[in-house]
Motif scaffolding. Structure first.
Motif, PDB file in Angstrom:
ATOM      1  N   ASN A  92       0.808  -1.215   0.000  1.00 17.30           N
ATOM      2  CA  ASN A  92       0.000   0.000   0.000  1.00 17.30           C
ATOM      3  C   ASN A  92       0.843   1.268   0.000  1.00 17.30           C
ATOM      4  O   ASN A  92       0.446   2.278  -0.557  1.00 17.30           O
ATOM      5  N   ALA A  93       2.015   1.227   0.631  1.00 19.43           N
ATOM      6  CA  ALA A  93       2.827   2.441   0.800  1.00 19.43           C
ATOM      7  C   ALA A  93       3.169   3.072  -0.548  1.00 19.43           C
ATOM      8  O   ALA A  93       3.525   2.390  -1.505  1.00 19.43           O
ATOM      9  N   GLY A  94       3.036   4.380  -0.592  1.00 23.65           N
ATOM     10  CA  GLY A  94       3.387   5.123  -1.797  1.00 23.65           C
ATOM     11  C   GLY A  94       3.403   6.600  -1.472  1.00 23.65           C
ATOM     12  O   GLY A  94       2.765   7.030  -0.506  1.00 23.65           O
ATOM     13  N   LEU A  95       4.151   7.360  -2.236  1.00 18.77           N
ATOM     14  CA  LEU A  95       4.205   8.794  -1.974  1.00 18.77           C
ATOM     15  C   LEU A  95       4.450   9.568  -3.257  1.00 18.77           C
ATOM     16  O   LEU A  95       4.854   9.011  -4.280  1.00 18.77           O
ATOM     17  N   ALA A  96       4.162  10.840  -3.175  1.00 24.20           N
ATOM     18  CA  ALA A  96       4.343  11.730  -4.327  1.00 24.20           C
ATOM     19  C   ALA A  96       4.974  13.034  -3.868  1.00 24.20           C
ATOM     20  O   ALA A  96       4.632  13.551  -2.806  1.00 24.20           O
ATOM     21  N   HIS A  97       5.897  13.529  -4.645  1.00 21.68           N
ATOM     22  CA  HIS A  97       6.487  14.847  -4.422  1.00 21.68           C
ATOM     23  C   HIS A  97       6.233  15.684  -5.672  1.00 21.68           C
ATOM     24  O   HIS A  97       6.303  15.159  -6.786  1.00 21.68           O
ATOM     25  N   PRO A  98       5.938  16.966  -5.525  1.00 22.63           N
ATOM     26  CA  PRO A  98       5.709  17.824  -6.698  1.00 22.63           C
ATOM     27  C   PRO A  98       7.034  18.197  -7.367  1.00 22.63           C
ATOM     28  O   PRO A  98       7.549  19.297  -7.198  1.00 22.63           O
ATOM     29  N   GLU A  99       7.594  17.247  -8.098  1.00 21.81           N
ATOM     30  CA  GLU A  99       8.905  17.430  -8.741  1.00 21.81           C
ATOM     31  C   GLU A  99       8.778  17.220 -10.247  1.00 21.81           C
ATOM     32  O   GLU A  99       8.811  16.083 -10.726  1.00 21.81           O
ATOM     33  N   PRO A 100       8.594  18.302 -11.028  1.00 22.26           N
ATOM     34  CA  PRO A 100       8.433  18.176 -12.482  1.00 22.26           C
ATOM     35  C   PRO A 100       9.654  17.562 -13.164  1.00 22.26           C
ATOM     36  O   PRO A 100      10.756  17.529 -12.606  1.00 22.26           O
ATOM     37  N   LEU A 101       9.456  17.084 -14.358  1.00 20.04           N
ATOM     38  CA  LEU A 101      10.541  16.459 -15.118  1.00 20.04           C
ATOM     39  C   LEU A 101      11.616  17.470 -15.515  1.00 20.04           C
ATOM     40  O   LEU A 101      12.795  17.128 -15.603  1.00 20.04           O
ATOM     41  N   LEU A 102      11.233  18.714 -15.760  1.00 13.54           N
ATOM     42  CA  LEU A 102      12.201  19.701 -16.227  1.00 13.54           C
ATOM     43  C   LEU A 102      12.911  20.450 -15.108  1.00 13.54           C
ATOM     44  O   LEU A 102      13.941  21.073 -15.341  1.00 13.54           O
ATOM     45  N   SER A 103      12.367  20.389 -13.897  1.00 14.35           N
ATOM     46  CA  SER A 103      12.979  21.166 -12.824  1.00 14.35           C
ATOM     47  C   SER A 103      12.969  20.457 -11.467  1.00 14.35           C
ATOM     48  O   SER A 103      13.338  21.041 -10.464  1.00 14.35           O
ATOM     49  N   GLY A 104      12.561  19.199 -11.451  1.00 16.37           N
ATOM     50  CA  GLY A 104      12.433  18.473 -10.189  1.00 16.37           C
ATOM     51  C   GLY A 104      13.768  18.170  -9.536  1.00 16.37           C
ATOM     52  O   GLY A 104      14.810  18.094 -10.195  1.00 16.37           O
ATOM     53  N   LYS A 105      13.730  17.991  -8.223  1.00 16.51           N
ATOM     54  CA  LYS A 105      14.924  17.618  -7.464  1.00 16.51           C
ATOM     55  C   LYS A 105      15.161  16.120  -7.572  1.00 16.51           C
ATOM     56  O   LYS A 105      14.234  15.319  -7.421  1.00 16.51           O
ATOM     57  N   THR A 106      16.411  15.753  -7.773  1.00 16.82           N
ATOM     58  CA  THR A 106      16.774  14.334  -7.872  1.00 16.82           C
ATOM     59  C   THR A 106      16.404  13.597  -6.592  1.00 16.82           C
ATOM     60  O   THR A 106      15.966  12.444  -6.630  1.00 16.82           O
ATOM     61  N   SER A 107      16.559  14.259  -5.441  1.00 17.53           N
ATOM     62  CA  SER A 107      16.251  13.606  -4.163  1.00 17.53           C
ATOM     63  C   SER A 107      14.779  13.206  -4.085  1.00 17.53           C
ATOM     64  O   SER A 107      14.436  12.139  -3.573  1.00 17.53           O
ATOM     65  N   TRP A 109      12.790  12.601  -6.724  1.00 17.51           N
ATOM     66  CA  TRP A 109      12.614  11.490  -7.662  1.00 17.51           C
ATOM     67  C   TRP A 109      13.072  10.177  -7.040  1.00 17.51           C
ATOM     68  O   TRP A 109      12.388   9.175  -7.114  1.00 17.51           O
ATOM     69  N   LYS A 110      14.243  10.225  -6.405  1.00 17.64           N
ATOM     70  CA  LYS A 110      14.806   9.009  -5.817  1.00 17.64           C
ATOM     71  C   LYS A 110      13.908   8.467  -4.704  1.00 17.64           C
ATOM     72  O   LYS A 110      13.696   7.258  -4.603  1.00 17.64           O
ATOM     73  N   ASN A 111      13.362   9.356  -3.898  1.00 17.98           N
ATOM     74  CA  ASN A 111      12.478   8.928  -2.824  1.00 17.98           C
ATOM     75  C   ASN A 111      11.249   8.211  -3.377  1.00 17.98           C
ATOM     76  O   ASN A 111      10.820   7.172  -2.846  1.00 17.98           O
ATOM     77  N   MET A 112      10.684   8.761  -4.463  1.00 21.08           N
ATOM     78  CA  MET A 112       9.533   8.111  -5.090  1.00 21.08           C
ATOM     79  C   MET A 112       9.905   6.750  -5.669  1.00 21.08           C
ATOM     80  O   MET A 112       9.147   5.780  -5.534  1.00 21.08           O
ATOM     81  N   LEU A 113      11.068   6.654  -6.293  1.00 19.34           N
ATOM     82  CA  LEU A 113      11.528   5.370  -6.826  1.00 19.34           C
ATOM     83  C   LEU A 113      11.715   4.356  -5.710  1.00 19.34           C
ATOM     84  O   LEU A 113      11.303   3.197  -5.821  1.00 19.34           O
ATOM     85  N   ASP A 114      12.341   4.795  -4.613  1.00 19.81           N
ATOM     86  CA  ASP A 114      12.632   3.899  -3.494  1.00 19.81           C
ATOM     87  C   ASP A 114      11.367   3.318  -2.875  1.00 19.81           C
ATOM     88  O   ASP A 114      11.312   2.127  -2.563  1.00 19.81           O
ATOM     89  N   VAL A 115      10.346   4.157  -2.681  1.00 19.34           N
ATOM     90  CA  VAL A 115       9.123   3.696  -2.013  1.00 19.34           C
ATOM     91  C   VAL A 115       8.145   3.064  -3.006  1.00 19.34           C
ATOM     92  O   VAL A 115       7.647   1.953  -2.785  1.00 19.34           O
ATOM     93  N   ASN A 116       7.857   3.758  -4.105  1.00 22.92           N
ATOM     94  CA  ASN A 116       6.799   3.330  -5.016  1.00 22.92           C
ATOM     95  C   ASN A 116       7.168   2.119  -5.861  1.00 22.92           C
ATOM     96  O   ASN A 116       6.288   1.364  -6.286  1.00 22.92           O
ATOM     97  N   ILE A 117       8.481   1.940  -6.130  1.00 17.77           N
ATOM     98  CA  ILE A 117       8.908   0.846  -7.009  1.00 17.77           C
ATOM     99  C   ILE A 117       9.778  -0.173  -6.277  1.00 17.77           C
ATOM    100  O   ILE A 117       9.451  -1.356  -6.224  1.00 17.77           O
ATOM    101  N   LEU A 118      10.892   0.283  -5.701  1.00 19.98           N
ATOM    102  CA  LEU A 118      11.823  -0.671  -5.096  1.00 19.98           C
ATOM    103  C   LEU A 118      11.241  -1.357  -3.865  1.00 19.98           C
ATOM    104  O   LEU A 118      11.340  -2.583  -3.735  1.00 19.98           O
ATOM    105  N   ALA A 119      10.653  -0.600  -2.945  1.00 17.23           N
ATOM    106  CA  ALA A 119      10.094  -1.220  -1.739  1.00 17.23           C
ATOM    107  C   ALA A 119       8.991  -2.211  -2.111  1.00 17.23           C
ATOM    108  O   ALA A 119       8.917  -3.311  -1.552  1.00 17.23           O
ATOM    109  N   LEU A 120       8.139  -1.826  -3.040  1.00 17.26           N
ATOM    110  CA  LEU A 120       7.082  -2.717  -3.508  1.00 17.26           C
ATOM    111  C   LEU A 120       7.674  -4.004  -4.064  1.00 17.26           C
ATOM    112  O   LEU A 120       7.203  -5.114  -3.753  1.00 17.26           O
TER     113      LEU A 120
END
Length: 199
Positions: A92-107, A109-120
């Motif tokens: 169930n765990a998932g999160l979103a940060h308002p980080e656009p593709l053209l100006s988003g922070k890498t941190s 993006w990485k947090n979303m990858l870690d929780v939404n994809i890798l943890a799952l």
């Protein structure tokens, strides 16, 4: 639900919202539910609420940072030691940060990858291995997803998040195919919820 009475479910992100509601319902129907989150105090409060309501099951709070692989593996080891293993895994765990593709922070993006994809994916793998080593052939792995995993909304703040949810769609279908190839009756299911933008 009768066949799940007394069996063990893991619910990630069980401290608030949908995760807390899922954990509570499973306890009501008699399951042993390991609810994990970083804020374990909220799960402890929910466990006390379930106990006060005399629900048939039990909620077991577990503190786990899903961005930390070692903590996830330690959690599964503890579940094996104390409860034999996992029969149902609800990612169930998932999160979103308002980080656009053209100006988003890498941190972000990485947090979303870690929780939404890798943890799952890690929880899925560990749950499957737990079922396999105990010859559990009727287990269930459920991935909570978003409509953002099926369509792209014109909102720059959620485009990267949307990418992670498209990944959940692909991962669930891949999981279904691998389970079929393994000739197991363990099921893979995806359930949709609203995305952060409200769609």
């Amino acid at each position: 639900m009768d066949r799940w009475t007394g069996r063990v479910a893991l619910v990630t992100g069980a401290s608030v919202g949908i995760g807390a509601a899922i954990a509570k319902e499973l306890v009501r129907f008699g399951m042993k539910v390991v609810g994990c989150a970083r804020d374990v105090d909220k799960i402890k409060n929910l466990a006390a609420e379930c106990q006060s309501a005399s629900y048939a099951g039990v909620l077991i709070p577990f503190k786990c940072d899903l961005t930390n692989v070692e903590e996830i593996q330690s959690m599964f080891s503890a579940i094996k030691e104390e409860h034999n293993g996992v029969d149902v895994c609800i990612n169930n765990a998932g999160l979103a940060h308002p980080e656009p593709l053209l100006s988003g922070k890498t941190s972000g993006w990485k947090n979303m990858l870690d929780v939404n994809i890798l943890a799952l994916s890690i929880c899925t793998r560990e749950a499957y291995q737990s079922m396999k080593e105990r010859n559990i052939d009727d287990g269930h792995i459920i991935n909570l997803n978003s409509m953002c995993g099926h369509r792209i909304i014109p909102n720059a703040d959620i485009h990267f998040y949307t990418g992670t949810k498209y990944a959940v769609t692909a991962l669930t279908e891949g999981l279904r195919q691998e389970l079929r190839e393994a000739k197991t009756h363990i099921r893979a299911t995806v359930r949709l919820r609203c995305c952060p933008c409200g769609f």
